[in-house]
Design a protein around this motif. Structure first.
Motif, PDB file in Angstrom:
ATOM      1  N   SER A  17      33.029  75.129   4.992  1.00 28.26           N
ATOM      2  CA  SER A  17      34.145  74.330   5.515  1.00 28.26           C
ATOM      3  C   SER A  17      34.074  74.241   7.031  1.00 28.26           C
ATOM      4  CB  SER A  17      35.480  74.959   5.089  1.00 28.26           C
ATOM      5  OG  SER A  17      35.607  74.992   3.691  1.00 28.26           O
ATOM      6  N   LEU A  18      33.768  75.368   7.663  1.00 30.47           N
ATOM      7  CA  LEU A  18      33.677  75.412   9.121  1.00 30.47           C
ATOM      8  C   LEU A  18      32.533  74.544   9.625  1.00 30.47           C
ATOM      9  CD1 LEU A  18      34.901  76.742  11.650  1.00 30.47           C
ATOM     10  CD2 LEU A  18      33.246  78.601  11.366  1.00 30.47           C
ATOM     11  N   ILE A  23      30.657  69.798  12.533  1.00 28.68           N
ATOM     12  CA  ILE A  23      29.801  68.610  12.549  1.00 28.68           C
ATOM     13  C   ILE A  23      30.640  67.348  12.727  1.00 28.68           C
ATOM     14  CG2 ILE A  23      28.282  67.162  11.137  1.00 28.68           C
ATOM     15  CD1 ILE A  23      27.136  69.726   9.933  1.00 28.68           C
ATOM     16  N   THR A  24      31.784  67.300  12.055  1.00 21.96           N
ATOM     17  CA  THR A  24      32.660  66.134  12.156  1.00 21.96           C
ATOM     18  C   THR A  24      33.170  65.949  13.582  1.00 21.96           C
ATOM     19  OG1 THR A  24      33.365  66.402   9.855  1.00 21.96           O
ATOM     20  CG2 THR A  24      34.743  65.030  11.274  1.00 21.96           C
ATOM     21  N   LEU A  25      33.629  67.021  14.201  1.00 19.96           N
ATOM     22  CA  LEU A  25      34.136  66.915  15.565  1.00 19.96           C
ATOM     23  C   LEU A  25      33.031  66.518  16.535  1.00 19.96           C
ATOM     24  CD1 LEU A  25      36.671  69.838  16.155  1.00 19.96           C
ATOM     25  CD2 LEU A  25      37.111  67.434  15.654  1.00 19.96           C
ATOM     26  N   ASP A 158      41.233  68.641   5.293  1.00 16.71           N
ATOM     27  CA  ASP A 158      40.441  67.617   4.607  1.00 16.71           C
ATOM     28  C   ASP A 158      39.040  68.091   4.238  1.00 16.71           C
ATOM     29  OD1 ASP A 158      42.397  65.739   4.479  1.00 16.71           O
ATOM     30  OD2 ASP A 158      41.623  64.464   6.078  1.00 16.71           O
ATOM     31  N   THR A 159      38.565  69.155   4.862  1.00 14.44           N
ATOM     32  CA  THR A 159      37.241  69.667   4.483  1.00 14.44           C
ATOM     33  C   THR A 159      37.199  70.044   3.008  1.00 14.44           C
ATOM     34  OG1 THR A 159      37.865  71.924   5.188  1.00 14.44           O
ATOM     35  CG2 THR A 159      36.718  70.539   6.802  1.00 14.44           C
ATOM     36  N   SER A 160      38.369  70.301   2.422  1.00 14.34           N
ATOM     37  CA  SER A 160      38.425  70.653   1.000  1.00 14.34           C
ATOM     38  C   SER A 160      37.979  69.501   0.110  1.00 14.34           C
ATOM     39  CB  SER A 160      39.840  71.087   0.608  1.00 14.34           C
ATOM     40  OG  SER A 160      40.758  70.026   0.802  1.00 14.34           O
ATOM     41  N   ALA A 168      29.964  73.703  -2.084  1.00 10.82           N
ATOM     42  CA  ALA A 168      30.737  74.927  -2.277  1.00 10.82           C
ATOM     43  C   ALA A 168      31.496  75.307  -1.012  1.00 10.82           C
ATOM     44  CB  ALA A 168      29.816  76.069  -2.714  1.00 10.82           C
ATOM     45  N   GLU A 169      32.495  74.487  -0.656  1.00 10.96           N
ATOM     46  CA  GLU A 169      33.367  74.859   0.462  1.00 10.96           C
ATOM     47  C   GLU A 169      34.473  75.770  -0.081  1.00 10.96           C
ATOM     48  OE1 GLU A 169      36.626  73.335   0.188  1.00 10.96           O
ATOM     49  OE2 GLU A 169      35.654  72.811  -1.694  1.00 10.96           O
ATOM     50  N   MET A 170      35.385  76.181   0.775  1.00  9.06           N
ATOM     51  CA  MET A 170      36.309  77.249   0.404  1.00  9.06           C
ATOM     52  C   MET A 170      37.238  76.877  -0.746  1.00  9.06           C
ATOM     53  SD  MET A 170      38.675  79.663   2.821  1.00  9.06           S
ATOM     54  CE  MET A 170      39.710  78.328   3.436  1.00  9.06           C
ATOM     55  N   PHE A 171      37.731  75.648  -0.778  1.00 16.86           N
ATOM     56  CA  PHE A 171      38.647  75.269  -1.846  1.00 16.86           C
ATOM     57  C   PHE A 171      37.971  75.337  -3.216  1.00 16.86           C
ATOM     58  CE2 PHE A 171      40.366  72.009  -4.684  1.00 16.86           C
ATOM     59  CZ  PHE A 171      41.668  72.461  -4.810  1.00 16.86           C
TER      60      PHE A 171
END
Length: 217
Positions: A17-18, A23-25, A158-160, A168-171
């Motif tokens: 997620s991080l 990367i998005t920012l 929104d990373t979820s 496999a992100e945190m959500f």
């Protein structure tokens, strides 16, 4: 349920997620400036096309955009999709989406600068690039920080949405753990991690806003 193991797996998911967040920012913040300038361009076709792009990005769900970018090559060109491509497509989708939102925030900030400042800079011999970088942009950044901060906090949550791509992100990790343990505790842990990270970002943004407070409105 092993709490230590659960937290360890959630930490691995939070790393993904991080990574999406960072990367998005890195991609969307500068791209948003470019899009805002194109949107404000005097060249009508460029401004019109940019307006359509922003409308599409803001008017359709991010989840749908992620699915279209990721699986489009398979359905259109019948290309085999790899795990690496899913990560790349996820990054592209987030960057393109958030750049559109950032662009409108930048544009509102740029338009809030009085025209007299541009004229004064021209009299003093500044080029248009120098005027924008040295005079306009610092004031714009200060004025848009609250709105920019809201979007950045939204990005944390929104990373979820990356779970729809099988990342496999945190959500998604919390969802799997909750199903296997028949417990809501993994979701509670994930919520706390999201909240703590969002709070840290709020603190950082508050410090940045204080740093720019020497620019008067």
């Amino acid at each position: 349920m092993d709490v230590g193991a659960t937290l360890g797996l959630l930490a691995q998911g939070f790393y993904s997620s991080l990574l999406i967040f960072a990367i998005t920012l890195i991609g969307a913040l500068p791209l948003g400036v470019l899009i805002a300038l194109c949107r404000s361009s005097r060249f009508a076709p460029l401004a019109y096309l940019t307006r359509i792009y922003i409308s599409i990005m803001r008017g359709t769900p991010l989840m749908l955009q992620l699915i279209a970018i990721t699986f489009g090559p398979f359905y259109i060109f019948h290309l085999r999709l790899s795990t690496e491509w899913k990560i790349i497509a996820c990054s592209i989708g987030f960057i393109l989406n958030y750049a559109a939102y950032f662009a409108e925030i930048y544009r509102s900030g740029i338009q809030s600068i009085p025209q007299g400042q541009y004229e004064a800079a021209q009299v003093l011999g500044y080029t248009r690039k120098q005027t924008f970088m040295l005079i306009v942009l610092p004031q714009v950044f200060k004025r848009i920080l609250p709105a920019l901060g809201n979007e950045i906090i939204t990005l944390v949550k929104d990373t979820s949405l990356a779970y729809v791509l099988g990342i496999a992100e945190m959500f998604s990790v919390a969802k799997t753990l909750a199903a296997s343990a028949a417990s809501m505790i993994p979701f509670a842990f994930a919520a706390i991690i999201y909240w703590v990270f969002s709070s840290l970002i709020e603190i950082v943004l508050a410090k940045i806003e204080k740093h720019f407070s020497y620019y008067s409105d």
